[in-house]
Design an enzyme around this catalytic site. Structure first.
Site, PDB file in Angstrom:
ATOM      1  N   ARG A 138      28.631   2.440  47.240  1.00  0.00           N
ATOM      2  CA  ARG A 138      28.808   2.792  48.654  1.00  0.00           C
ATOM      3  C   ARG A 138      28.031   4.062  48.981  1.00  0.00           C
ATOM      4  O   ARG A 138      27.393   4.156  50.042  1.00  0.00           O
ATOM      5  CB  ARG A 138      30.299   2.986  48.944  1.00  0.00           C
ATOM      6  CG  ARG A 138      30.606   3.317  50.403  1.00  0.00           C
ATOM      7  CD  ARG A 138      32.094   3.482  50.610  1.00  0.00           C
ATOM      8  NE  ARG A 138      32.632   4.539  49.767  1.00  0.00           N
ATOM      9  CZ  ARG A 138      33.918   4.878  49.733  1.00  0.00           C
ATOM     10  NH1 ARG A 138      34.786   4.203  50.458  1.00  0.00           N
ATOM     11  NH2 ARG A 138      34.337   5.854  48.953  1.00  0.00           N
ATOM     12  N   ASP A 155      27.810  14.716  41.326  1.00  0.00           N
ATOM     13  CA  ASP A 155      27.628  15.915  42.151  1.00  0.00           C
ATOM     14  C   ASP A 155      26.365  16.628  41.683  1.00  0.00           C
ATOM     15  O   ASP A 155      26.251  16.970  40.502  1.00  0.00           O
ATOM     16  CB  ASP A 155      28.843  16.828  42.007  1.00  0.00           C
ATOM     17  CG  ASP A 155      28.891  17.906  43.085  1.00  0.00           C
ATOM     18  OD1 ASP A 155      27.821  18.433  43.441  1.00  0.00           O
ATOM     19  OD2 ASP A 155      29.985  18.214  43.566  1.00  0.00           O
ATOM     20  N   GLU A 174      37.477   9.270  36.363  1.00  0.00           N
ATOM     21  CA  GLU A 174      37.420   9.838  37.716  1.00  0.00           C
ATOM     22  C   GLU A 174      38.627  10.741  37.950  1.00  0.00           C
ATOM     23  O   GLU A 174      39.769  10.263  37.962  1.00  0.00           O
ATOM     24  CB  GLU A 174      37.400   8.718  38.759  1.00  0.00           C
ATOM     25  CG  GLU A 174      37.359   9.206  40.194  1.00  0.00           C
ATOM     26  CD  GLU A 174      36.174  10.135  40.447  1.00  0.00           C
ATOM     27  OE1 GLU A 174      36.424  11.336  40.714  1.00  0.00           O
ATOM     28  OE2 GLU A 174      35.015   9.677  40.355  1.00  0.00           O
ATOM     29  N   ASP A 232      20.294  10.769  44.453  1.00  0.00           N
ATOM     30  CA  ASP A 232      19.466  10.863  45.658  1.00  0.00           C
ATOM     31  C   ASP A 232      19.095  12.310  45.958  1.00  0.00           C
ATOM     32  O   ASP A 232      18.448  12.579  46.967  1.00  0.00           O
ATOM     33  CB  ASP A 232      20.182  10.240  46.858  1.00  0.00           C
ATOM     34  CG  ASP A 232      21.459  10.988  47.229  1.00  0.00           C
ATOM     35  OD1 ASP A 232      22.069  11.596  46.332  1.00  0.00           O
ATOM     36  OD2 ASP A 232      21.860  10.954  48.407  1.00  0.00           O
TER      37      ASP A 232
END
Length: 236
Positions: A213, A139, A90, A175
Site C-alpha cells: 500500500r 523508515d 512489526e 522510495d
C-alpha cells in the site's frame, strides 16, 4: 515520521526508534488483537527458537518480513505461497490490527507475528533457517545524524546473512533517495550477499513481488528502487 516515533531501550535490548501506537483503534481491531493475535504471536525468545516449530503443519520454508506495515504484503505472500510459513515482525500495534483484519482465517496457521523489533528475534533464529527475507519501505531516517537508525546496515545485514539459507533471497525496497543510496552501498559491500537485480522498473520484478500500500501511494513522490540480493554460499 519523527513526530510519531518513540525511543525505547530496556536492559540489553537494542534502542528502538519508531511507532508502537497510532490513532485509536476501532473495537473490531481491538477484538482481533485480544482474540486472534495470541494464537499467532511469537513470544520474545529467551533462547534458540526453531521457526519451523511455530506452525501447526511444518512448512516447506520459513520466510521473514521485517516491518510489515499494514500487512498487505504478508497477506499477498500467504495467498501466493500456501506451502510457506511467514513470520512478520512489526512493533506498530495498528499495523498488526490491519494485518489481522485482512488475513483470511484459513491462512492464520501459516502466518506468525513477532510484535516487536525484528532485531530481538534474529539472534534466536538458527543459522540458515530462513528461505527469504523482506525489508520493504523501512523508515528511511533521511537526516545524516540518524543514519545509524536505518535497518539496512552492516550489523543487521550480518544478522540476516547468518539466518538466511544459502541462495535465499533478500528483497529490499525504498522510495527515499537517501535510503536508496545507503542501502545500495551497504548491500553491494557486504561479502555474503550478491546482486540479483536492482531496478526502478516494477514490470521487471518477479510475479511474486506484490506491491505494498505504501508503494502504491508513493509517499515521498519518488520512484521506488527495488533490490534483490542473494545469500552467497561463502564470501568472495
Amino acid at each position: 515520521m519523527a513526530e510519531d516515533t518513540e525511543e525505547t531501550r530496556a536492559g540489553d535490548r537494542p534502542r528502538f526508534f519508531g511507532r508502537r501506537r497510532g490513532k485509536k483503534l476501532r473495537q473490531s481491531g481491538l477484538d482481533l488483537l485480544d482474540a486472534v493475535l495470541p494464537g499467532m504471536a511469537v513470544p520474545l525468545p529467551a533462547g534458540p527458537l526453531d521457526p519451523f516449530a511455530l506452525f501447526p503443519v511444518r512448512p516447506g520454508q520459513v520466510w521473514l518480513e521485517v516491518g510489515f506495515g499494514g500487512g498487505e504484503h504478508v497477506v499477498a505472500q500467504a495467498a501466493l505461497n500456501p506451502e510457506i510459513g511467514l513470520i512478520g515482525c512489526e512493533p506498530f500495534r495498528n499495523g498488526i490490527a490491519s494485518l489481522l483484519a485482512h488475513l483470511p482465517q484459513d491462512a492464520r496457521d501459516r502466518v506468525r507475528i513477532f510484535a516487536d523489533d525484528a532485531r530481538l528475534l534474529l539472534p534466536a533464529l538458527p543459522e540458515a533457517s530462513i528461505g527469504r527475507a523482506f525489508v520493504l519501505f523501512p523508515d528511511p531516517w533521511p537526516k545524516k545524524r540518524h543514519a545509524e537508525r536505518r535497518f539496512i546496515g552492516p550489523a543487521n545485514l550480518d544478522a540476516l546473512a547468518r539466518v538466511l539459507a544459502a541462495g535465499a533471497e533478500l528483497r529490499v525496497a525504498s522510495d527515499d533517495p537517501v535510503y536508496q543510496d545507503w542501502a545500495g552501498q551497504h548491500l553491494a559491500a557486504h561479502p555474503l550477499f550478491e546482486e540479483v537485480q536492482v531496478t526502478r522498473d516494477r514490470a521487471t520484478l518477479p510475479d511474486d513481488w506484490p506491491p505494498t500500500r505504501y508503494e502504491q501511494k508513493c509517499i515521498t513522490g519518488n520512484a521506488p528502487v527495488f533490490f534483490r540480493y542473494r545469500r552467497k554460499t561463502s564470501p568472495g
